[in-house]
Scaffold this active site. Structure first.
Site, PDB file in Angstrom:
ATOM      1  N   ASP A  94       0.860  -1.180   0.000  1.00 54.01           N
ATOM      2  CA  ASP A  94       0.000   0.000   0.000  1.00 54.01           C
ATOM      3  C   ASP A  94       0.892   1.224   0.000  1.00 54.01           C
ATOM      4  OD1 ASP A  94      -2.238  -1.482   0.314  1.00 54.01           O
ATOM      5  OD2 ASP A  94      -2.305  -1.283   2.494  1.00 54.01           O
ATOM      6  N   ASP A 130      -9.252  -6.173   1.800  1.00 51.72           N
ATOM      7  CA  ASP A 130      -7.934  -6.749   1.574  1.00 51.72           C
ATOM      8  C   ASP A 130      -7.840  -8.179   2.083  1.00 51.72           C
ATOM      9  OD1 ASP A 130      -6.991  -4.435   0.444  1.00 51.72           O
ATOM     10  OD2 ASP A 130      -6.291  -3.603   2.351  1.00 51.72           O
ATOM     11  N   ASP A 134      -4.965  -3.324   4.798  1.00 52.31           N
ATOM     12  CA  ASP A 134      -5.525  -2.839   6.054  1.00 52.31           C
ATOM     13  C   ASP A 134      -7.035  -2.990   6.118  1.00 52.31           C
ATOM     14  OD1 ASP A 134      -5.982  -0.896   4.150  1.00 52.31           O
ATOM     15  OD2 ASP A 134      -4.600   0.555   5.014  1.00 52.31           O
TER      16      ASP A 134
HETATM   17  P1  ATP Z   1      -3.129   3.942  -0.207  1.00 52.81           P
HETATM   18  O1  ATP Z   1      -2.445   2.914  -0.994  1.00 52.81           O
HETATM   19  O2  ATP Z   1      -2.603   5.311  -0.491  1.00 52.81           O
HETATM   20  O3  ATP Z   1      -3.269   3.634   1.231  1.00 52.81           O
HETATM   21  P2  ATP Z   1      -5.725   3.101  -0.599  1.00 52.81           P
HETATM   22  O4  ATP Z   1      -5.594   2.059  -1.585  1.00 52.81           O
HETATM   23  O5  ATP Z   1      -5.913   2.777   0.810  1.00 52.81           O
HETATM   24  O6  ATP Z   1      -4.555   4.105  -0.785  1.00 52.81           O
HETATM   25  P3  ATP Z   1      -8.159   4.428  -0.337  1.00 52.81           P
HETATM   26  O7  ATP Z   1      -7.934   4.882   1.032  1.00 52.81           O
HETATM   27  O8  ATP Z   1      -9.090   3.361  -0.654  1.00 52.81           O
HETATM   28  O9  ATP Z   1      -6.807   4.111  -1.068  1.00 52.81           O
HETATM   29  O10 ATP Z   1      -8.492   5.712  -1.167  1.00 52.81           O
HETATM   30  C1  ATP Z   1      -8.740   5.685  -2.521  1.00 52.81           C
HETATM   31  C2  ATP Z   1      -9.275   7.014  -2.929  1.00 52.81           C
HETATM   32  O11 ATP Z   1     -10.500   7.250  -2.273  1.00 52.81           O
HETATM   33  C3  ATP Z   1      -8.386   8.168  -2.523  1.00 52.81           C
HETATM   34  O12 ATP Z   1      -7.471   8.479  -3.553  1.00 52.81           O
HETATM   35  C4  ATP Z   1      -9.347   9.282  -2.323  1.00 52.81           C
HETATM   36  O13 ATP Z   1      -9.634   9.918  -3.540  1.00 52.81           O
HETATM   37  C5  ATP Z   1     -10.601   8.591  -1.850  1.00 52.81           C
HETATM   38  N1  ATP Z   1     -10.699   8.621  -0.394  1.00 52.81           N
HETATM   39  C6  ATP Z   1      -9.886   8.056   0.492  1.00 52.81           C
HETATM   40  N2  ATP Z   1     -10.303   8.259   1.742  1.00 52.81           N
HETATM   41  C7  ATP Z   1     -11.419   8.989   1.652  1.00 52.81           C
HETATM   42  C8  ATP Z   1     -12.345   9.535   2.595  1.00 52.81           C
HETATM   43  N3  ATP Z   1     -12.183   9.343   3.890  1.00 52.81           N
HETATM   44  N4  ATP Z   1     -13.376  10.232   2.117  1.00 52.81           N
HETATM   45  C9  ATP Z   1     -13.550  10.395   0.813  1.00 52.81           C
HETATM   46  N5  ATP Z   1     -12.734   9.931  -0.109  1.00 52.81           N
HETATM   47  C10 ATP Z   1     -11.677   9.225   0.279  1.00 52.81           C
END
Ligand code: ATP
Length: 881
Positions: A330, A615, A611
């Site tokens: 991630d 996943d 996380d």
């Molecule tokens: P990373 O690898 O950076 O941890 P991730 O795979 O966990 O990212 P997510 O947290 O699922 O990614 O987020 C994906 C997208 O969703 C983000 O780029 C953002 O645009 C949006 N996002 C993330 N968190 C939020 C939130 N709390 N509220 C609204 N949109 C969100």
């Protein structure tokens, strides 16, 4: 009436609780009355069974067999010391079994103690404020806040729900997630009521509040706990290797025993003499210490890993990690610090900073309000916010610019999920209802019809849409995480499903999340160690690439987005994975799993981090699933093989280093114990082939194999990773523990040198005593006893040097730290003490058929051992060259 038939208010009342939760003092009182909220875990395998297993594994069975043969020999040919040999073998089985059991027991205890470092925490409202408490301290009446990924900590009655869905498979066996709501239920069965959250189930979507009504062993889960605690059983590559090795070695030793028996027969030795020797050979060749060494080696590595912030949940996973060829990681929190800060904004066609907003906050009120109100945070007693650091950063930015906002009642929510990549909240202000939405631009923009400008809201035209996309791209290229914000007024009675439509976009916010300082070095290590690192993120491709460049992961990676992936067949995906640098961005939740599968099909050993709830399948499927200790959900942690206490990518790399050491250590161990088989076997061959007196008796062979070799060998199993371990590629999938190089070195190089030394010592003593070729020596004659003592002592002196030699197969013993493995030093001390006892005490002499040897003999042995060292140093130098 049962609790699920009551309304939420009545449910509260029946538990003397309320929307503010219990008072802190009352919770403490109830904890005493109702006891801790714990389900006593039943040991999976009763202790006695574990104990028994130490005595009936493959090697043990061979030894039992050998002991039985020894007693048969004693019965048919009494007076040859066979009974003693039988007892000696039984003693070995006993010591081995006890030691293995003790090792395993300790390792398991240490593991469970380590896992206790990860208490599951629950968010609870007590006395009106939110706090995190350990799940074990929950009491009936507590009001818990649950969201996606949380395990339900006790049996609870839902009192508020937003898109709440739970997976109840563990308790009811239903595999489809169940939607929950807060209304009273009219079904008879508590288990099937929609307002019930049962302990042991997990929240797969949405969020909600629920009041605890049963804890601990009284929960439905507690009642059936023993049925559901079976862990996943699977064989790690190392376990498979050990099985393979056991069969090989067993075949070899029994084969050798049989061959020696027939050689003896052919040379005309007596049946019982041959029989006894065959048993000796079998026993000598079985690597008795192997299983305890493997456990010890794994356990020590686990402990070292824990010190480096990686908690292993299954012992064998340690070594699997060492063979990892790919890490899918991630981004946020793992490669970066997850310390978010708003850096830039894009409002009404221009870039701004939070500072520049300070001067005129008013025109940007809509965006600031959305940043303040659109989140899933909880406020603690002291006013600080609890939850996603990104949302905290947004709220803080909003309050810095605008000042404190009033608290408003929440009417509805559409929770965030990784597939939708957005979320919304509906609030009631004094005069109206307002919906705030935030998320990735690609999912928010399509919902918007208008855009906020300084002169008010205007229709969102193509030009403005393009400008927004360009701005998003530019912000992302600077490594910022970009969110779009939107809002609208909602008229009363609008359907929940229609909320997210006709929005007015208020702007973009770019948040900075700096990479962790240690990550660049860890990435460099991975490159040196031939491990491929692939970023797998839900974030914008440009953000991912910018971060990847910053940490030195890649220069011009191939970027595959979730949308691209939907159009790729499995074969196409596999081919894409050939790219030397590849990043997956804007991924959908289930796509991580596809990547893992494709990599495994390509023959990779895959470590994957995760996380969220989504996943879990990928974590389970991967060879090593790694969950985040801080940001990870309970569900992810349970699916994982390893938990990272600090969420840090660098800790994964540190753990791989430890894992690699395990395989190396077992090889060192094997080299060491296999070496001494040659000086045990060659004298016997010389005895039959050249008709010389037998240089080493069976009981003396056992003294080496079951006595002096044991501790130093065990010490080799606990070596720390050496400096060069991350400089070579991961071992190939099919690489055997016992490979040709190892066998050649142990048998044909070190072993032959030891055999030469052993025979030299034997003849030196014989000649010194006037013996000449052809003279028969009775077995009780002093000269003969002294000569065999010299053979035995020679083997042991050689093995003392050998243990240091075996610490590396290519580095000089003078290159490393000589004294840093205390177990080896203790083992050598024990080895020397033992041989002195065997050589120079009356009972040692009686037991092992020895007699004290003169000081000069040692003066011969020591230079021979040093000569072996010199030759091995030469060989290592040759290899390194
Ligand atoms: P990373 O690898 O950076 O941890 P991730 O795979 O966990 O990212 P997510 O947290 O699922 O990614 O987020 C994906 C997208 O969703 C983000 O780029 C953002 O645009 C949006 N996002 C993330 N968190 C939020 C939130 N709390 N509220 C609204 N949109 C969100």
């Amino acid at each position: 009436m049962k609790i699920h038939h009551l309304t939420a208010e009545d449910a509260f009342a029946s538990l003397h609780s309320g929307p503010d939760g219990l008072a802190v003092a009352e919770a403490a009182r109830r904890l005493i009355e109702f006891g801790p909220n714990q389900v006593e875990s039943l040991p999976l395998e009763p202790l006695w069974l574990k104990f028994l297993k130490g005595f009936i594994h493959f090697f043990a069975l061979i030894l039992w067999f050998a002991a039985a043969l020894a007693f048969v020999a004693e019965w048919r040919a009494p007076g040859q010391g066979m009974a003693m040999m039988g007892y000696a073998i039984l003693g070995v089985i006993l010591i081995n079994g006890l030691f293995s059991f003790w090792q395993e027991y300790r390792a398991e205890r240490a593991l469970s103690a380590l896992l206790k470092l990860l208490p599951s925490q629950v968010k609870v409202t007590r006395g009106g404020g939110v706090e995190q408490v350990e799940a074990a301290r929950l009491v009936p009446g507590d009001l818990v806040l649950l969201q996606e990924g949380d395990n339900v900590p006790a049996d609870c009655r839902v009192v508020e729900a937003y898109g709440l869905r739970v997976n109840t498979a563990t308790v009811t066996g239903e595999s489809l997630p169940k939607a929950c709501d807060a209304g009273p239920s009219n079904v008879e069965e508590l288990l099937h009521s929609k307002n019930m959250l049962l302990a042991g189930t997990s929240v797969v979507a949405g969020e909600g509040k629920a009041v605890v009504f049963t804890t601990g062993m009284n929960t439905e889960f507690g009642k059936i706990a023993h049925l559901t605690q079976a862990p996943k059983e699977r064989f790690s590559p190392l376990q498979r290797e050990i099985v393979h090795l056991s069969h090989l070695v067993a075949g070899l030793s029994i084969g050798l025993g049989v061959v020696f028996f027939f050689i003896g027969q052919a040379m005309g030795l007596s049946f019982w003499e041959n029989f006894i020797f065959a048993i000796g050979i079998i026993v000598a060749n079985v690597p008795e210490g192997l299983l305890p060494t493997v456990t010890l080696s794994l356990a020590m590595a686990t402990q070292r890993m824990a010190r480096r912030n990686a908690l292993v949940r299954h012992l064998p996973s340690v070594e699997t990690l060492g063979s990892a060829t790919v890490i899918c990681t991630d981004k946020t929190g793992t490669l970066t610090l997850n310390q978010m800060k708003v850096k830039k904004l894009f409002i009404d066609g221009t870039y701004k900073t939070p500072q520049s907003l300070l001067e005129h906050p008013e025109p940007h009120r809509e965006l600031l309000a959305a940043a303040r109100y659109c989140h899933m945070l909880n406020r603690k007693d002291d006013g600080t916010w609890l939850g996603d650091p990104m949302e905290v950063a947004l709220v803080q930015m909003s309050e810095q610019v605008n000042g404190v906002w009033p608290d408003l009642p929440v009417l509805d929510e559409v929770p965030f999920d990784a597939d939708r990549k957005r979320m919304s909240t509906l609030y009631r202000t004094a005069s109206e209802q307002v919906l705030y939405t935030k998320g990735a631009l690609q999912t928010v923009m399509p919902l918007c019809t208008h855009i906020e400008t300084e002169s008010g809201s205007v229709a969102l035209g193509t030009e403005a849409r393009e400008a927004l996309s360009r701005a998003e791209q530019e912000l992302a290229e600077q490594g910022l995480r970009v969110l779009a914000f939107a809002s609208r007024k909602v008229t009363q009675g609008e359907a929940h499903e229609q909320l997210e439509s006709g929005l007015t976009l208020s702007g973009l916010v770019g948040l900075e999340d700096p990479p962790r300082a240690e990550v660049a070095e860890a990435v460099r290590k991975c490159h040196a160690a031939g491990i491929k690192v692939i970023i797998v993120t839900g974030d914008h491709p440009h953000t991912a690439v910018a971060i990847a460049r910053e940490i030195g992961l890649c220069t011009a990676p191939l970027v595959v987005t979730g949308d691209d992936m939907q159009h790729l067949s499995s074969a196409q995906l596999q081919l894409k994975l050939d790219a030397p640098e590849i990043i997956f961005a804007r991924l959908k939740a289930d796509q991580k799993m596809r990547i893992v599968l494709a990599l495994q099909k390509k023959g990779h050993i895959v470590a994957v981090t995760g996380d969220g709830v989504n996943d879990a399948p990928a974590l389970k499927k991967a060879d090593i699933g790694i969950a985040m200790g801080i940001a990870g959900t309970d569900v992810a942690k349970e699916a994982a093989d390893m938990v990272l206490l600090d969420d840090n990518f660098a800790s994964i790399v540190a753990a791989i280093e430890e894992g690699r050491a395990v395989f190396d250590n077992i090889r060192k161990f094997l080299t060491y114990i296999l070496t001494s088989n040659i000086p045990e076997v060659v004298p016997y061959l010389a005895f039959v082939l050249f008709k010389i007196p037998l240089p080493l008796t069976v009981i003396q062979i056992l003294a080496v194999d079951l006595g002096t070799d044991m501790l130093p060998a065990l010490g080799l199993g606990t070596e720390k990773p050496h400096a060069g371990i991350m400089q070579k590629p991961p071992r190939a999938r099919g690489e055997r523990l016992l490979n040709r190089a190892l066998l050649l070195r142990a048998y044909l190089f070190l072993g032959i040198l030891e055999a030469a030394a052993a025979l030299a010592a034997f003849f030196w003593v014989l000649h010194g005593g006037g013996w000449q070729y052809g003279i028969k020596l009775p077995h009780h004659e002093a000269l003969y006893l002294q000569a065999t003592t010299a053979t035995l002592s020679a083997i042991i002196v050689m093995q003392v040097v050998n243990v240091f030699v075996c610490r590396s197969d290519r580095d000089s013993i003078f290159s490393g730290r000589f004294f840093d493995n205390r177990l080896i030093l203790a083992g050598v001390a024990a080895e020397i003490t033992l041989i002195l006892l065997i050589d120079y005490t009356p009972w040692g002499n009686a037991l092992f058929g020895t007699l004290p040897i003169a000081g000069e003999v040692w003066l011969l042995l020591i230079p021979m051992a040093l000569a072996m060292l010199a030759l091995e140093e030469l060989r290592k130098w040759w290899v390194r060259r």
